[in-house]
Scaffold this motif. Sequence first.
Motif, PDB file in Angstrom:
ATOM      1  N   UNK A  36     -63.138  -4.058 -10.397  1.00  0.00           N
ATOM      2  CA  UNK A  36     -62.193  -2.937 -10.534  1.00  0.00           C
ATOM      3  C   UNK A  36     -61.318  -3.119 -11.770  1.00  0.00           C
ATOM      4  N   UNK A  37     -60.855  -4.328 -12.022  1.00  0.00           N
ATOM      5  CA  UNK A  37     -60.024  -4.587 -13.202  1.00  0.00           C
ATOM      6  C   UNK A  37     -60.837  -4.427 -14.485  1.00  0.00           C
ATOM      7  N   UNK A  38     -62.074  -4.901 -14.481  1.00  0.00           N
ATOM      8  CA  UNK A  38     -62.957  -4.708 -15.633  1.00  0.00           C
ATOM      9  C   UNK A  38     -63.150  -3.209 -15.885  1.00  0.00           C
ATOM     10  N   UNK A  39     -63.321  -2.441 -14.815  1.00  0.00           N
ATOM     11  CA  UNK A  39     -63.537  -0.994 -14.953  1.00  0.00           C
ATOM     12  C   UNK A  39     -62.319  -0.308 -15.571  1.00  0.00           C
ATOM     13  N   UNK A  40     -61.118  -0.763 -15.252  1.00  0.00           N
ATOM     14  CA  UNK A  40     -59.919  -0.193 -15.868  1.00  0.00           C
ATOM     15  C   UNK A  40     -59.946  -0.394 -17.377  1.00  0.00           C
ATOM     16  N   UNK A  41     -60.376  -1.559 -17.819  1.00  0.00           N
ATOM     17  CA  UNK A  41     -60.512  -1.809 -19.256  1.00  0.00           C
ATOM     18  C   UNK A  41     -61.580  -0.894 -19.858  1.00  0.00           C
TER      19      UNK A  41
END
Length: 169
Positions: A154-159
């Motif tokens: 999820x954090x990677x997707x925000x980037x």
Amino acid sequence: MPDVAADGLHVLFCGINPGLMTAATGHHFARPGNRFWPALHRSGFTPRLLKPAEQDELLSYGLGITNVVDRASARADELSAQEYQEGGRRLSLKVAKLRPRWLAVLGVTAYRQAFDDRRAKVGPQERTIGETRIWVLPNPSGLNAHWTAGTMAEEFALLREAAGLPRLG
């Protein structure tokens, strides 16, 4: 450990330092328990789950990999404060030369030590290197129990979304 990098990438991912298996194989994030490759795929950066040996394929997606510290070790906590500080200086020079749109540092503690920013948290940072924006991602090591594979993705997707990249796969 050679970088997987080119001028003008969308995102240059930056690990802390090579693990022993990475150093032995010549492939970034090579240890089976490392969650970098699954998080990269689950977040939509790649259309399929890449194997460490396929790391050069990242360049076709405008992605690359480097490290803060070049020295291989079994654990990141074996690195000295001096190694982090020198790594931060070298990384800044590398980023200024390669000019990626985003530098994604994989590990908040590594970022704090390399850039002397004790208040940094996971997510986008105020600091830039030239025009390059910085995002701190969780450390994908299997030793980092604070993050699950899902929350890491999820954090990677925000980037990925902040970088304006489409979801692949």
